[in-house]
Design an enzyme around this catalytic site. Structure first.
Site, PDB file in Angstrom:
ATOM      1  N   LEU A  28       0.790  -1.252  -0.111  1.00 27.84           N
ATOM      2  CA  LEU A  28       0.126   0.011   0.011  1.00 27.84           C
ATOM      3  C   LEU A  28       0.606   1.278   0.172  1.00 27.84           C
ATOM      4  O   LEU A  28       0.451   2.293  -0.541  1.00 27.84           O
ATOM      5  CB  LEU A  28      -0.962   0.037   1.250  1.00 27.84           C
ATOM      6  CG  LEU A  28      -2.156  -0.919   1.219  1.00 27.84           C
ATOM      7  CD1 LEU A  28      -2.783  -0.775   2.610  1.00 27.84           C
ATOM      8  CD2 LEU A  28      -3.071  -0.687  -0.084  1.00 27.84           C
ATOM      9  N   GLY A  29       1.898   1.240   0.584  1.00 29.64           N
ATOM     10  CA  GLY A  29       2.788   2.322   0.696  1.00 29.64           C
ATOM     11  C   GLY A  29       3.949   2.242   1.611  1.00 29.64           C
ATOM     12  O   GLY A  29       4.079   1.127   2.484  1.00 29.64           O
ATOM     13  N   GLY A  31       5.783   4.680   4.806  1.00 30.00           N
ATOM     14  CA  GLY A  31       5.693   5.849   5.601  1.00 30.00           C
ATOM     15  C   GLY A  31       6.891   5.825   6.699  1.00 30.00           C
ATOM     16  O   GLY A  31       7.866   4.899   6.738  1.00 30.00           O
ATOM     17  N   GLY A  32       6.839   6.715   7.630  1.00 31.33           N
ATOM     18  CA  GLY A  32       7.983   7.040   8.511  1.00 31.33           C
ATOM     19  C   GLY A  32       8.040   5.717   9.586  1.00 31.33           C
ATOM     20  O   GLY A  32       9.244   5.449  10.065  1.00 31.33           O
ATOM     21  N   MET A  33       6.739   5.236   9.837  1.00 30.53           N
ATOM     22  CA  MET A  33       7.202   4.076  10.814  1.00 30.53           C
ATOM     23  C   MET A  33       7.611   2.854  10.027  1.00 30.53           C
ATOM     24  O   MET A  33       8.091   1.874  10.650  1.00 30.53           O
ATOM     25  CB  MET A  33       5.613   3.625  11.453  1.00 30.53           C
ATOM     26  CG  MET A  33       5.652   3.039  12.395  1.00 30.53           C
ATOM     27  SD  MET A  33       3.954   2.935  13.164  1.00 30.53           S
ATOM     28  CE  MET A  33       4.090   4.449  14.349  1.00 30.53           C
ATOM     29  N   VAL A  36       3.581  -0.590   4.703  1.00 25.95           N
ATOM     30  CA  VAL A  36       2.443  -1.046   4.938  1.00 25.95           C
ATOM     31  C   VAL A  36       1.805  -1.988   3.660  1.00 25.95           C
ATOM     32  O   VAL A  36       2.033  -1.690   2.475  1.00 25.95           O
ATOM     33  CB  VAL A  36       1.437   0.281   4.692  1.00 25.95           C
ATOM     34  CG1 VAL A  36      -0.219  -0.036   5.196  1.00 25.95           C
ATOM     35  CG2 VAL A  36       2.021   1.238   5.733  1.00 25.95           C
ATOM     36  N   ASP A 144      -1.134  13.889  14.660  1.00 18.50           N
ATOM     37  CA  ASP A 144      -0.562  13.899  13.157  1.00 18.50           C
ATOM     38  C   ASP A 144      -1.754  13.997  12.243  1.00 18.50           C
ATOM     39  O   ASP A 144      -1.723  13.184  11.060  1.00 18.50           O
ATOM     40  CB  ASP A 144       0.529  12.790  12.825  1.00 18.50           C
ATOM     41  CG  ASP A 144       1.176  12.963  11.482  1.00 18.50           C
ATOM     42  OD1 ASP A 144       1.357  14.449  11.102  1.00 18.50           O
ATOM     43  OD2 ASP A 144       1.760  12.107  10.978  1.00 18.50           O
TER      44      ASP A 144
END
Length: 536
Positions: A28-29, A31-33, A36, A144
């Protein structure tokens, strides 16, 4: 460029095949964490599963903090949230799964179609404020909130990634020395200054988000993050081109003093005044670009996951066999059945279920033995007479039932006759029916208003997800309406609970509960007949 299938980036060879009970089917993508994945639960429901980056997973303090926050976030439920479903923070690759929202983010909408009209921004503000109210009620702060963290489907905006930012940023702070938390463009002044933040910080993020939706521009854009932070603390965006009601709402949310910002409930009240009431079912798909974007996402999701649920295909060289669910046998027997029309549907008759010769003969014999069909009119008259004689208090209920039946029978706005039900439709019916049954049983047990509201909200989440998974457009619309009616009932229960605590008159809230209950009762025909029954 990454290869895609049905619009989703395909899994790479190093990606995990399974995370707990979830089986990854696409990316899905990132991110910073961490990364996904789109994954399927053991029951075949789609979920967004986030795998935590290695440097955070290797930090014991991060794991401890993160475990506490995830446990708290899992308790947060609401119609406009994508709730956390499960997590495993002890795994070598820690992960957490939340409900997948088959729709665009608000940033995607503005990027693709430009700024939204003021009325649509106000509509979205109502839904986002509803989500913030549920988040803050659990004593959680999002930290956020931004257009990219708000998804939109047929039942409204869904806020994601709530309550899990603090631990990530504290771990990053340990390595970088920065004290700021959140995406720079959507920070509050107290965040930008490194001060403690509370629920009011999310309202500032809401103001910045609404400004972006209405103008297509960032409220505090600058050349670098330091200049952005300065503008957030000392500057004010230009609101002169916006209509007065929306301009006043955004200005209130962007107040530099957190104590002067409105609460989520106050934002909702402002929006309801401007909109002329609470949003009606289906209002969300009128937002510019929303209907087509949701249709494309749900279509791509069904196309991608349908082969996976049947054969285990995950679009890599080696297929992974997905274990059958308990419902598989009944699905095979019932696939291809049709959804019946509601009582009084003049647009078409209820399709009959094929019968073999022995069934037909048995039915003919039974009819012969009883001397014909049952005189239902006489039975109904006898029951009404019995009710009047034995207990006059029954009459209001009988009268209400007759009024509802008459309304359904004479309505000219009957939904279109749906076509053949797929496996997805059957599962959606069963999941929605079970959720509604659970909520109804808990309400009948004499629970408190707060417990009743929570039961309804849990049902709304399940039914909204079921609506996303249904193939038949009529069924999706009907399930969305049922979810909206249950949400109205939950809101009314919550309001009555607050009125009681404050010592206020509860008549209005009680009437709202009754009105919502009547609307839910008229939805019951969806589950009244096979093959789409309530299973309790």
């Amino acid at each position: 460029m990454a290869k895609t299938v049905f619009g989703f980036p395909v899994l790479e060879q190093q990606d995990p095949e399974a995370l707990g009970g979830f089986r990854a089917v696409a990316r899905l993508g990132k991110g910073g964490m961490g990364q996904v994945f789109l994954a399927l639960s053991p029951g075949g429901q789609p979920a967004a599963v986030k795998v935590i980056r290695g440097e955070f997973a290797a930090d014991p303090e991060f794991r401890r903090r993160f475990a506490r926050e995830v446990a708290t976030a899992q308790k947060v439920r609401g119609a406009h949230l994508a709730p956390l479903l499960d997590a495993d923070l002890e795994n070598e690759q820690p992960w957490l799964a939340s409900t997948y929202v088959a729709g665009p983010s608000l940033r995607d909408l503005v990027t693709g179609h430009g700024p939204l009209p003021a009325e649509q921004v106000t509509l979205l503000a109502w839904g986002i404020a509803h989500a913030l109210s549920d988040i803050h009620a659990a004593e959680v702060v999002h930290r956020d909130l931004k257009p990219g963290n708000i998804m939109l489907d047929e039942s409204g905006p869904k806020v994601i990634d709530f309550g899990i930012v603090k631990s990530l940023t504290q771990s990053a702070t340990h390595h970088s020395g920065s004290t700021r938390i959140g995406t720079p463009l959507y920070m509050s002044p107290e965040q930008a200054l490194g001060r403690p933040v509370g629920a009011a910080s999310d309202l500032f993020g809401l103001g910045s988000t609404l400004y972006y939706l209405a103008t297509g521009e960032e409220a505090f854009a600058a050349e670098n993050q330091w200049a952005v932070a300065h503008r957030i603390v000392a500057d004010h965006p230009d609101l002169g081109t916006l209509p007065a009601p929306l301009r006043e709402l955004i200005a209130a949310c962007l107040h530099k003093d957190p104590d002067q910002r409105p609460t989520p409930r106050q934002v909702q009240a402002r929006c309801e005044t401007d909109l002329g009431g609470t949003p009606f079912p289906g209002a969300w798909t009128t937002i510019t670009g929303a209907h087509e974007a949701i249709r494309q996402r749900t279509g791509a999701l069904r196309t991608l996951t349908a082969p996976a649920k049947r054969t285990g295909t995950d679009h890599r060289e080696a297929p992974v066999t997905h274990p059958p669910t308990v419902l598989d046998a009944s699905r095979r027997e019932r696939a291809g059945a049709t959804l019946p029309a509601p009582p009084g549907n003049t647009a078409g008759s209820v399709p009959s279920t094929p019968q073999n010769s022995s069934d037909t003969a048995s039915k003919a014999t039974a009819t012969k033995n009883t001397g014909g069909s049952i005189p239902w009119g006489g039975v109904l008259a006898t029951l009404i007479l019995f009710a009047l004689i034995t207990n006059e208090l029954w009459w209001p209920h009988v009268r209400q039932w007759l009024a509802e039946y008459t309304t359904q029978s004479t309505s000219t706005a009957s939904p279109a006759q749906p076509g053949s039900l797929s496996e997805n439709d059957l599962v959606a019916c069963q999941n929605a029916g079970q959720a509604k049954n659970r909520a109804s049983k808990r309400t009948a047990m004499g629970s408190s208003d707060e417990q009743n509201a929570q039961s309804d909200i849990e049902a709304v989440t399940v039914i909204s997800n079921a609506a996303q998974q249904a193939d038949d457009p009529t069924l999706r619309s009907q399930l969305s309406k049922l979810a909206a009616d249950l949400q109205n009932e939950a809101d009314a229960y919550s309001q009555r609970g607050r009125d009681r605590q404050a010592g206020r008159d509860t008549t209005m809230a009680t009437n709202s509960i009754a009105s919502a209950g009547r609307s839910i009762a008229t939805d019951n025909w969806i589950f009244a007949y096979r093959p789409c029954p309530i299973v309790g």
